[in-house]
Enzyme design. Structure first.
Site, mmCIF file in Angstrom:
data_model
loop_
_atom_site.group_PDB
_atom_site.id
_atom_site.type_symbol
_atom_site.label_atom_id
_atom_site.label_comp_id
_atom_site.label_asym_id
_atom_site.label_seq_id
_atom_site.Cartn_x
_atom_site.Cartn_y
_atom_site.Cartn_z
ATOM 1 C CB SER A 130 63.819 17.902 18.069
ATOM 2 O OG SER A 130 62.297 18.107 17.757
ATOM 3 C CE LYS A 184 64.198 16.977 21.378
ATOM 4 N NZ LYS A 184 63.254 16.307 22.109
ATOM 5 C CG HIS A 187 62.809 21.710 21.034
ATOM 6 N ND1 HIS A 187 62.031 20.430 21.020
ATOM 7 C CD2 HIS A 187 62.641 21.823 19.522
ATOM 8 C CE1 HIS A 187 61.380 20.252 19.925
ATOM 9 N NE2 HIS A 187 61.736 21.250 19.046
ATOM 10 C CG ASN A 188 61.287 18.152 24.331
ATOM 11 O OD1 ASN A 188 61.784 18.372 23.076
ATOM 12 N ND2 ASN A 188 61.098 16.855 24.705
ATOM 13 C CD GLU A 191 57.404 18.489 21.537
ATOM 14 O OE1 GLU A 191 58.574 18.886 20.932
ATOM 15 O OE2 GLU A 191 56.878 17.785 22.149
#
Ligand code: 6PG
Length: 470
Positions: A130, A184, A187-188, A191
């Site tokens: 990222s 990940k 994480h997104n 986000e």
């Protein structure tokens, strides 16, 4: 010939930048790209880093440039292209080598690829990277999952190129199989929620308080000095301040209000649903992007129902700031709860404190807030942030503002899918007696699904009256 510390396949912007970052950190990197001219151009433009880069447009030659055991990073479009590259690499690699997929893969694909290589002696790592193009070049956050034995091959290089937070590398091995790509994905998802909530606050400023982009930018700039201090808040003020040369207007006013999405946010919501963990802020953010893309229907909707009230909101900027913090706490609480459940179900043993630590720099959601999350998980306690002492205090202080902001949105006809779902999550989370006792009664009525009682153990069924013939 075998002198490169690591190889990299795929010279798109991300691949190129990762390769330059590796070379910049004193490691030798060999590159390969299907279009050989890209390799030539990359080598020709390497400038000062020339001595650390090599490459070939011929795959076998590229592989022959790598030191053993070999590590090959793949940075190509997620999906089929990754499988194609793996299929081409497989016959050229041998026991002890490792293939590293650095794209935004769906973790189910990573699990499959990991097991397809099982028994070949070739390891597979799925790494979440990222930080966008800048991060790839100067220090991304790297979330590693897959073959622990072959992590050794690439650990030094990946640790060196990652972002540093107070000297600590934002790169860590998190678990086997698809653990890295799963983290990940979440994480997104976070986000998406973070960005959507910032967007909703901007919406209140723009439509409810009739503030100009420049005025909004100033507020975000100010907030970036407080508890909301983060990369996303920082870039928000830059986006709001940018001017469009062509129209002379603030750029944000000429950008079409229809958001793209490549899939990771949606995967995040799907995984949460599959795991049975409430991640309503992420779902709300994905849904908000979907409805944003239905521009024509929304224009028609406004013609039918009329535009919402403009410039009529009465809410303080301080309340907006606190509401955003409360919403953020709920979103991160949900994201980490999803990871905790996935860890349990997959036997990953995901280190939540480490995840928060490697998100403190390099990645898109980097913030001061993540350091507080890292400290909370470091000192033990439950996986849900809402029960961590530091966050209890923050939430007690800020949930009233979230309530006021969501109420303001409702009254002023301003959509707040993410902030309102954050509030609903919080209110549901702190309600000891909910309303699904009624749901259970209904389920038992029409389907004899049974229910538990609050006053004694066991499974129960009630003999309900029949409505047939009434
Ligand atoms: C990152 C970003 C990066 C990318 C997303 C955006 O962590 O560096 O998340 O991975 O910007 O894929 O995804 P959308 O196109 O779905 O917004």
């Amino acid at each position: 010939m075998e002198e490169a510390d690591i190889g990299l396949v795929g010279l798109g912007v991300m691949g190129e930048n990762l390769a330059l970052n590796i070379a910049d950190n004193g490691y030798k990197v060999a590159v390969y790209n299907r279009t050989a001219e890209k390799v030539d151009a990359f080598l020709a433009n390497a400038g000062d880093l020339k001595s650390n880069v090599m490459g070939s447009g011929e795959l076998a030659t590229f592989i022959s440039m790598l030191k053993r055991p070999r590590s090959v990073i793949i940075m190509v479009k997620a999906g089929d292209p990754v499988d194609q590259v793996i299929a081409e690499l497989k016959p050229l690699l041998s026991e002890g080598d490792v293939i590293i997929d650095a794209g935004n893969a769906n973790y189910h694909d990573t699990v499959r690829r990991f097991s397809e290589l099982d028994g070949t002696g070739i390891g597979f790592l799925g790494i979440g990277v990222s930080g966008g193009e800048e991060g790839a070049r100067h220090g991304p956050s790297i979330m590693v999952g897959g073959s622990e034995a072959q992590w050794d091959n690439a650990e030094a290089v990946l640790t060196a190129i990652s972002a540093k937070f107070n000297g600590e590398a934002c790169c860590a091995y998190l678990g086997t199989g698809g653990a890295g790509h799963f983290v990940k994905t979440i994480h997104n998802g976070i986000e998406y929620a973070d960005m959507q909530m910032i967007g909703e606050i901007y919406g209140i400023m723009r439509d409810g308080l009739a503030m100009s982009p420049a005025e909004c930018a100033k507020v975000f700039e100010e907030w970036n000095k407080g508890p909301l201090d983060s990369y996303l808040i920082e870039i928000t003020s830059h986006v709001l301040n940018a001017m469009d040369d062509e129209s002379g207007k603030p750029l944000v006013e000429v950008i079409l209000d229809a958001a793209g999405q490549k899939g990771t946010g949606r995967w995040s919501a799907i995984e949460a649903l599959n795991l049975g963990v409430s991640a309503t802020t992420i779902e709300g953010a994905v849904a908000a992007r979907s409805i944003s893309a239905m521009k024509d229907e929304r224009v028609r909707g406004e013609e039918i129902y009329g535009a919402g009230a403009k410039g009529k909101a009465t809410i303080s900027l301080e309340a907006l700031e606190k509401a955003l913090l409360a919403g953020k706490i709920a979103a991160y609480a949900q994201g980490f709860a999803v990871m905790a459940k996935a860890s349990e179900d997959n036997g990953w043993n995901l280190p939540l404190a480490t995840i928060a630590k490697i998100w403190r720099a390099g990645c898109i959601i980097r913030s001061r807030f993540l350091d507080q999350i890292a400290q909370a998980f470091d000192s033990g306690g439950a996986a849900n942030l809402l029960t961590q002492p530091a966050f209890i205090d923050m939430m007690k202080d800020s949930n009233g503002a979230l309530r006021a902001v969501v109420a303001t949105c409702a009254i002023n006809e301003l959509p707040s899918p993410c902030l309102s779902s954050a509030l609903a999550y919080f209110d549901a989370y702190r309600q000891a007696r909910g309303t699904t006792n009624l749901t259970q009664g209904q389920r038992d009525f029409f389907g004899a699904h049974g229910f538990k009682r609050s006053d004694k153990d066991g499974d129960f069924h009630h003999t309900w009256p029949s409505l047939i013939g009434q």
